[in-house]
Design a protein around this motif. Structure first.
Motif, PDB file in Angstrom:
ATOM      1  N   ALA A 105      35.108  68.118  27.395  1.00  9.26           N
ATOM      2  CA  ALA A 105      36.242  67.347  26.857  1.00  9.26           C
ATOM      3  C   ALA A 105      37.494  68.214  26.797  1.00  9.26           C
ATOM      4  CB  ALA A 105      35.901  66.818  25.473  1.00  9.26           C
ATOM      5  N   GLY A 106      37.328  69.458  26.324  1.00 14.13           N
ATOM      6  CA  GLY A 106      38.472  70.370  26.281  1.00 14.13           C
ATOM      7  C   GLY A 106      38.987  70.686  27.664  1.00 14.13           C
ATOM      8  N   LEU A 107      38.079  70.762  28.625  1.00  9.60           N
ATOM      9  CA  LEU A 107      38.478  71.005  30.005  1.00  9.60           C
ATOM     10  C   LEU A 107      39.300  69.835  30.527  1.00  9.60           C
ATOM     11  CD1 LEU A 107      38.040  73.184  32.193  1.00  9.60           C
ATOM     12  CD2 LEU A 107      36.136  71.812  33.022  1.00  9.60           C
ATOM     13  N   GLY A 108      38.932  68.623  30.083  1.00 11.20           N
ATOM     14  CA  GLY A 108      39.711  67.455  30.467  1.00 11.20           C
ATOM     15  C   GLY A 108      41.146  67.550  29.989  1.00 11.20           C
ATOM     16  N   ASP A 109      41.335  68.102  28.773  1.00 10.50           N
ATOM     17  CA  ASP A 109      42.697  68.297  28.269  1.00 10.50           C
ATOM     18  C   ASP A 109      43.456  69.299  29.126  1.00 10.50           C
ATOM     19  OD1 ASP A 109      42.198  66.533  26.223  1.00 10.50           O
ATOM     20  OD2 ASP A 109      41.636  68.096  24.781  1.00 10.50           O
ATOM     21  N   ARG A 110      42.749  70.347  29.563  1.00 13.00           N
ATOM     22  CA  ARG A 110      43.392  71.345  30.427  1.00 13.00           C
ATOM     23  C   ARG A 110      43.776  70.746  31.779  1.00 13.00           C
ATOM     24  NH1 ARG A 110      42.289  76.927  29.202  1.00 13.00           N
ATOM     25  NH2 ARG A 110      41.061  77.146  27.295  1.00 13.00           N
ATOM     26  N   MET A 111      43.050  69.709  32.168  1.00  9.86           N
ATOM     27  CA  MET A 111      43.313  69.091  33.468  1.00  9.86           C
ATOM     28  C   MET A 111      44.533  68.180  33.437  1.00  9.86           C
ATOM     29  SD  MET A 111      39.338  68.345  34.497  1.00  9.86           S
ATOM     30  CE  MET A 111      39.632  67.593  36.103  1.00  9.86           C
ATOM     31  N   GLN A 112      45.037  67.906  32.230  1.00  9.49           N
ATOM     32  CA  GLN A 112      46.274  67.132  32.138  1.00  9.49           C
ATOM     33  C   GLN A 112      47.413  67.946  32.750  1.00  9.49           C
ATOM     34  OE1 GLN A 112      46.551  64.039  31.138  1.00  9.49           O
ATOM     35  NE2 GLN A 112      44.383  63.908  30.576  1.00  9.49           N
ATOM     36  N   SER A 113      48.027  67.382  33.754  1.00 11.93           N
ATOM     37  CA  SER A 113      49.070  68.110  34.466  1.00 11.93           C
ATOM     38  C   SER A 113      50.407  68.008  33.736  1.00 11.93           C
ATOM     39  CB  SER A 113      49.211  67.562  35.883  1.00 11.93           C
ATOM     40  OG  SER A 113      50.162  68.299  36.612  1.00 11.93           O
ATOM     41  N   GLU A 114      51.362  68.750  34.205  1.00 16.05           N
ATOM     42  CA  GLU A 114      52.699  68.753  33.622  1.00 16.05           C
ATOM     43  C   GLU A 114      53.688  68.091  34.565  1.00 16.05           C
ATOM     44  OE1 GLU A 114      53.353  72.870  32.884  1.00 16.05           O
ATOM     45  OE2 GLU A 114      51.818  73.000  31.329  1.00 16.05           O
ATOM     46  N   SER A 115      53.240  67.039  35.263  1.00 19.41           N
ATOM     47  CA  SER A 115      54.131  66.368  36.209  1.00 19.41           C
ATOM     48  C   SER A 115      53.796  64.891  36.334  1.00 19.41           C
ATOM     49  CB  SER A 115      54.061  67.036  37.583  1.00 19.41           C
ATOM     50  OG  SER A 115      52.756  66.964  38.107  1.00 19.41           O
ATOM     51  N   LEU A 116      54.778  64.137  36.773  1.00 21.09           N
ATOM     52  CA  LEU A 116      54.653  62.702  37.024  1.00 21.09           C
ATOM     53  C   LEU A 116      55.169  62.414  38.421  1.00 21.09           C
ATOM     54  CD1 LEU A 116      56.484  61.523  33.779  1.00 21.09           C
ATOM     55  CD2 LEU A 116      54.015  61.352  34.105  1.00 21.09           C
ATOM     56  N   ILE A 117      54.569  61.435  39.078  1.00 24.93           N
ATOM     57  CA  ILE A 117      55.129  60.914  40.322  1.00 24.93           C
ATOM     58  C   ILE A 117      55.896  59.643  39.984  1.00 24.93           C
ATOM     59  CG2 ILE A 117      54.616  59.877  42.561  1.00 24.93           C
ATOM     60  CD1 ILE A 117      54.257  62.842  42.571  1.00 24.93           C
ATOM     61  N   VAL A 118      57.178  59.630  40.329  1.00 25.36           N
ATOM     62  CA  VAL A 118      58.044  58.478  40.075  1.00 25.36           C
ATOM     63  C   VAL A 118      58.468  57.899  41.421  1.00 25.36           C
ATOM     64  CG1 VAL A 118      60.197  57.662  39.039  1.00 25.36           C
ATOM     65  CG2 VAL A 118      58.889  59.496  37.930  1.00 25.36           C
ATOM     66  N   GLY A 119      58.194  56.594  41.612  1.00 26.73           N
ATOM     67  CA  GLY A 119      58.601  55.914  42.840  1.00 26.73           C
ATOM     68  C   GLY A 119      59.481  54.717  42.513  1.00 26.73           C
ATOM     69  N   ALA A 120      60.576  54.546  43.273  1.00 28.58           N
ATOM     70  CA  ALA A 120      61.504  53.432  43.014  1.00 28.58           C
ATOM     71  C   ALA A 120      62.234  53.063  44.289  1.00 28.58           C
ATOM     72  CB  ALA A 120      62.502  53.821  41.920  1.00 28.58           C
ATOM     73  N   ARG A 121      62.587  51.767  44.398  1.00 30.27           N
ATOM     74  CA  ARG A 121      63.331  51.317  45.576  1.00 30.27           C
ATOM     75  C   ARG A 121      64.741  51.892  45.575  1.00 30.27           C
ATOM     76  NH1 ARG A 121      60.711  46.623  44.046  1.00 30.27           N
ATOM     77  NH2 ARG A 121      62.598  45.889  42.974  1.00 30.27           N
ATOM     78  N   ASN A 122      65.364  51.947  44.376  1.00 33.61           N
ATOM     79  CA  ASN A 122      66.738  52.468  44.267  1.00 33.61           C
ATOM     80  C   ASN A 122      66.713  53.759  43.440  1.00 33.61           C
ATOM     81  OD1 ASN A 122      67.749  50.033  45.538  1.00 33.61           O
ATOM     82  ND2 ASN A 122      67.356  49.024  43.577  1.00 33.61           N
ATOM     83  N   LEU A 123      66.089  54.777  43.983  1.00 31.52           N
ATOM     84  CA  LEU A 123      65.880  56.014  43.238  1.00 31.52           C
ATOM     85  C   LEU A 123      67.210  56.731  43.021  1.00 31.52           C
ATOM     86  CD1 LEU A 123      63.292  57.471  42.209  1.00 31.52           C
ATOM     87  CD2 LEU A 123      63.437  58.913  44.243  1.00 31.52           C
ATOM     88  N   PRO A 124      67.541  57.101  41.764  1.00 34.27           N
ATOM     89  CA  PRO A 124      68.778  57.848  41.523  1.00 34.27           C
ATOM     90  C   PRO A 124      68.647  59.282  42.031  1.00 34.27           C
ATOM     91  CG  PRO A 124      67.537  57.640  39.497  1.00 34.27           C
ATOM     92  CD  PRO A 124      66.813  56.824  40.522  1.00 34.27           C
ATOM     93  N   SER A 125      69.695  60.036  41.931  1.00 36.38           N
ATOM     94  CA  SER A 125      69.682  61.423  42.393  1.00 36.38           C
ATOM     95  C   SER A 125      68.741  62.261  41.525  1.00 36.38           C
ATOM     96  CB  SER A 125      71.087  62.014  42.343  1.00 36.38           C
ATOM     97  OG  SER A 125      71.503  62.156  40.987  1.00 36.38           O
ATOM     98  N   THR A 126      68.255  63.352  42.083  1.00 38.06           N
ATOM     99  CA  THR A 126      67.375  64.245  41.321  1.00 38.06           C
ATOM    100  C   THR A 126      68.108  64.844  40.125  1.00 38.06           C
ATOM    101  OG1 THR A 126      67.919  66.052  42.849  1.00 38.06           O
ATOM    102  CG2 THR A 126      65.906  64.794  43.306  1.00 38.06           C
ATOM    103  N   ASP A 127      69.399  65.085  40.270  1.00 37.65           N
ATOM    104  CA  ASP A 127      70.169  65.627  39.146  1.00 37.65           C
ATOM    105  C   ASP A 127      70.200  64.645  37.982  1.00 37.65           C
ATOM    106  OD1 ASP A 127      70.690  67.935  40.513  1.00 37.65           O
ATOM    107  OD2 ASP A 127      72.687  67.308  41.207  1.00 37.65           O
ATOM    108  N   MET A 128      70.322  63.337  38.269  1.00 39.92           N
ATOM    109  CA  MET A 128      70.354  62.333  37.210  1.00 39.92           C
ATOM    110  C   MET A 128      68.999  62.268  36.488  1.00 39.92           C
ATOM    111  SD  MET A 128      71.371  58.282  37.493  1.00 39.92           S
ATOM    112  CE  MET A 128      73.003  58.733  38.113  1.00 39.92           C
ATOM    113  N   ILE A 129      67.925  62.348  37.279  1.00 36.36           N
ATOM    114  CA  ILE A 129      66.595  62.318  36.659  1.00 36.36           C
ATOM    115  C   ILE A 129      66.344  63.589  35.863  1.00 36.36           C
ATOM    116  CG2 ILE A 129      64.106  62.183  37.113  1.00 36.36           C
ATOM    117  CD1 ILE A 129      64.785  60.578  39.639  1.00 36.36           C
ATOM    118  N   ALA A 130      66.820  64.718  36.371  1.00 33.40           N
ATOM    119  CA  ALA A 130      66.633  65.993  35.683  1.00 33.40           C
ATOM    120  C   ALA A 130      67.350  66.025  34.337  1.00 33.40           C
ATOM    121  CB  ALA A 130      67.114  67.142  36.557  1.00 33.40           C
TER     122      ALA A 130
END
Length: 312
Positions: free
Chosen positions: A221-246
């Motif tokens: 179970a603790g290993l499962g917590d470690r497997m939680q990543s620190e990133s998300l994949i975001v997909g959109a038809r009208n994706l704003p600039s990376t600077d705006m998301i940042a």
């Protein structure tokens, strides 16, 4: 010693000349646990298994099996252990029943109880129909079953299995894993392996050893917590600039994936997914995907064993 702790290892060392095969290793095994002992080839797994079973003397440290010091009272301690080494200690010229009777006597099962012990071990290991067959005529998967049967025939509280599925086909591997999972009902098990899915499939706790040192000890179970990543994949038809998301709170970095997808990095303790979703609605992004990424056990394993040494 706590009666629920069946194995206690403290400051265990093993040197070959000046080379440390195992260094300052310590852990405990409780009743009903299946402990996965994981590491790359040459990490010190088999050396540790040999010391735990009394087949190799440690250079330092202590080992207690079921409350008995293995170095001070080796015979008493070994009675509480069942061991399957990487190469099963089976005799090809013997029949299954003949061999298991021999193993029962070696483990001091009373003469009047040998037959019952043998039949019970066969039933638990799926060997009931092959008792009269020569071991040399069995498939490798069945020979592994015979090896496990000899390890449990005297009903030891601790069973130690060293690479029990090496060389088996996928069906045999699944069968042996199911058998190991069943063993926890009557035994505590230490499973040494370098096969990552095997550890996840059958173990309740995992330890990773690297260059003879313990670099991780955690529950599944603790290993499962470690497997939680620190990133998300975001997909959109009208994706704003990376600077705006940042610029969104808790976002640390944004990496472009393609014209409609970005990877958003964030701190472990923060998750900006809800705020990103709200921004997507307010900004009419046409959100198509918002997926948290997960680390695999393989990635954790590589991270811990990439460097020369890691913290315990």
């Amino acid at each position: 010693m706590d009666s629920d702790i069946l194995v206690k290892v403290d400051a265990l060392d093993r040197f070959y000349g000046r080379r440390a095969a195992v260094r300052n290793l310590g852990f405990e095994l409780a009743k009903g646990e299946v402990l996965g002992f994981l590491g790359p080839n040459g990490a010190g797994k088999t050396t540790t298994m040999q010391m735990l079973t009394g087949n190799l003397a440690p250079s330092g440290g202590s080992i207690q099996i079921n409350g008995v010091d293995l170095l001070e009272r080796p015979k008493d301690a070994k009675r509480a252990i069942g061991y399957l080494p990487e190469q099963p200690p089976v005799y090809a010229e013997l029949g299954v029943d003949e061999y298991l009777d021999y193993c029962a006597r070696l483990n001091r099962v009373p003469r009047g109880k040998v037959r019952a012990a043998r039949e019970d071990a066969k039933a638990r290991c799926g060997l009931t129909d092959v008792g009269r067959r020569l071991i040399g005529n069995l498939s490798k998967g069945y020979r592994q079953r015979v090896g496990i049967a000899q390890a449990i025939i005297h009903m030891p509280p601790v069973v130690i299995l060293d690479e029990p599925t090496v060389g088996l086909d996928p069906i045999q591997i699944r069968e042996i894993r199911a058998l190991i999972a069943e063993l926890r009902e009557a035994h505590s098990v230490i499973l040494s392996s370098h096969i990552l899915p095997e550890i996840q499939a059958v173990c309740s706790r995992v330890q990773i050893i690297h260059q003879g040192r313990l670099v991780l000890s955690d529950t599944i179970a603790g290993l499962g917590d470690r497997m939680q990543s620190e990133s998300l994949i975001v997909g959109a038809r009208n994706l704003p600039s990376t600077d705006m998301i940042a610029a969104i709170p808790d976002v640390s970095r944004v990496e472009s994936v393609d014209a409609h997808h970005v990877r958003v990095f964030h701190a472990t303790e923060a998750n900006p997914a809800e705020y990103i979703a709200q921004c997507a609605v307010d900004g009419n992004w046409g959100l198509m995907e918002l997926t948290p990424e997960r680390k695999s056990l393989e990635e954790i394993f590589v991270d811990l064993t990439r460097t020369e040494e890691g913290p315990a």
